[in-house]
Design an enzyme around this catalytic site. Structure first.
Site, short mmCIF file in Angstrom:
data_model
loop_
_atom_site.label_atom_id
_atom_site.label_comp_id
_atom_site.label_asym_id
_atom_site.label_seq_id
_atom_site.Cartn_x
_atom_site.Cartn_y
_atom_site.Cartn_z
N ILE A 47 0.81 -0.98 -0.14
CA ILE A 47 0.02 0.18 0.01
C ILE A 47 0.97 1.35 0.01
O ILE A 47 1.54 1.63 1.00
CB ILE A 47 -0.77 -0.03 1.23
CG1 ILE A 47 -1.83 -1.16 1.28
CG2 ILE A 47 -1.80 1.44 1.40
CD1 ILE A 47 -2.74 -1.29 2.63
N ASP A 147 -13.04 14.69 1.80
CA ASP A 147 -14.21 14.19 2.30
C ASP A 147 -15.09 13.72 1.09
O ASP A 147 -15.73 14.70 0.47
CB ASP A 147 -14.75 15.18 3.01
CG ASP A 147 -16.01 15.03 3.49
OD1 ASP A 147 -16.21 13.62 3.51
OD2 ASP A 147 -17.09 15.87 4.02
N GLU A 181 -24.13 9.58 1.67
CA GLU A 181 -23.78 9.87 3.19
C GLU A 181 -23.96 11.39 3.18
O GLU A 181 -24.55 11.72 4.51
CB GLU A 181 -22.24 9.73 3.56
CG GLU A 181 -22.00 9.63 4.83
CD GLU A 181 -21.33 10.89 5.17
OE1 GLU A 181 -20.93 11.17 6.47
OE2 GLU A 181 -21.26 11.95 4.48
N ASP A 300 -1.23 7.63 3.86
CA ASP A 300 -0.56 6.49 3.80
C ASP A 300 -0.56 5.67 5.00
O ASP A 300 -0.69 4.52 5.14
CB ASP A 300 0.90 6.67 3.21
CG ASP A 300 1.66 5.18 2.83
OD1 ASP A 300 0.95 4.11 2.53
OD2 ASP A 300 2.88 5.35 2.79
N ASP A 304 -2.25 2.11 5.93
CA ASP A 304 -1.47 1.03 6.60
C ASP A 304 -2.21 0.60 7.94
O ASP A 304 -2.22 -0.44 8.42
CB ASP A 304 -0.15 1.40 7.06
CG ASP A 304 0.95 1.50 5.88
OD1 ASP A 304 0.38 1.01 4.73
OD2 ASP A 304 1.88 2.03 6.19
#
Length: 315
Positions: A47, A147, A181, A300, A304
């Site tokens: 990733i 968002d 949403e 990142d 993770d």
């Protein structure tokens, strides 16, 4: 019936009660006990910030080509669903769409909205299920990259890398990309309302990612909402091991709320919006919520943490 005849009956009832209590105890211990060590390094290494930012660049392009936004029911929203589905299918995942219909009430009146939830499952060895979700829609005012393109990128990349890693998990992991949403949690609310009794019993956890790449980040782990689950400890300990000390998030305004209301344990990650004297995201719900509004390193790290959390609680 004599006293002697009642003894075997009472013994049988007692054994049944003990058996039921044992099952309840095992389920609760699975939710609350300390997690077994898990090596998530290989998946986390796969990733990358480059991959995550690539997903956001595509969502940005989608908005730019469709009126500047990805609002539910609008062309940018439909194109976003198409992109995520294409990525999942290219990795070998089977996908399923679910129509979400509702009415949006605004200053100009009421509008009928047709959007979709998108799902992809990573099958496990049991019927127990962990749902990992992020809302795919944005507001009308901008492209919605933090968002919630950031949450979408983290969930999507985790799904892709777990599929490539061919991991064997005890629980099924369902990756969910919610529609509607921003207009009132419509997609996630519909999903929870549609669960039958077995579906609710087997849904052991919902993990939510909403705004996980804020440019002035204040990392949060969901906690103190509804039934407790060890995932809060898993995520918090992982972040502390990376040198980050998270706050506790206990807000209601995202897709975890229908799960809390249904008595399903929840967890999640968040890096802040417009609250405080120095907002974590000064572009919250604005046109400037673009790719350059993202902290790539924080995104990142959140991805993770998500991958590590999923591998820990679902195995």
């Amino acid at each position: 019936m004599t006293r002697r005849d009642r003894l075997p009956l009472l013994a049988g009832i007692l054994l049944t009660v003990v058996g039921v209590l044992a099952v309840v105890l095992v389920v609760n211990l699975d939710r609350l006990t300390a997690p077994r060590p898990v090596d998530s390094a290989a998946v986390r290494e796969a990733i990358t910030s480059e991959n995550l930012m690539g997903h956001l660049a595509e969502l940005q392009r989608t908005a730019d080509e469709n009126g500047g936004n990805r609002q539910a029911g609008e062309p940018g929203d439909a194109a976003s669903v198409d992109h995520v589905e294409q990525q999942l299918r290219a990795a070998g995942d089977e996908t399923r769409r679910e129509s979400v219909l509702y009415q949006r009430v605004g200053a100009s009146g009421t509008t009928d909205v047709a959007t979709q939830n998108l799902f992809a499952d990573l099958p496990g060895r049991s019927e127990r299920t962990v749902v990992v979700g992020a809302h795919l829609d944005g507001v009308a005012n901008g492209p919605g990259i933090n968002d919630n393109g950031s949450g979408v990128a983290a969930v999507l990349e985790t799904a892709l890398q777990l599929a490539q890693a061919d991991v064997q998990l005890d629980q099924t992991v369902r990756f969910a990309f919610w529609g509607g949403e921003e207009d009132g949690l419509h997609g996630s609310t519909q999903y929870v309302a549609g669960l039958d009794d077995a579906g609710r019993r087997n849904l052991t956890l919902y993990l939510n990612l909403d705004m996980v790449g804020s440019p002035n980040p204040t990392p949060h782990v969901y906690g103190g909402m509804g039934r407790p689950h060890r995932v809060e400890r898993v995520l918090s300990e992982f972040l502390r091991e990376q040198g980050v000390h998270p706050f506790t998030a206990s807000f209601e305004g995202s897709d975890h709320q229908p799960f809390v209301a249904a008595g399903i344990p929840v967890g999640g990650l968040y890096t802040g919006a417009s609250e405080g004297h120095t907002p974590a995201d000064p572009c919250y719900h604005l046109a400037c919520d673009r790719v350059d509004n993202i902290d790539p390193d924080m995104l990142d790290l959140m991805a993770d943490a998500l991958a590590h959390g999923v591998l820990t609680v679902a195995r």
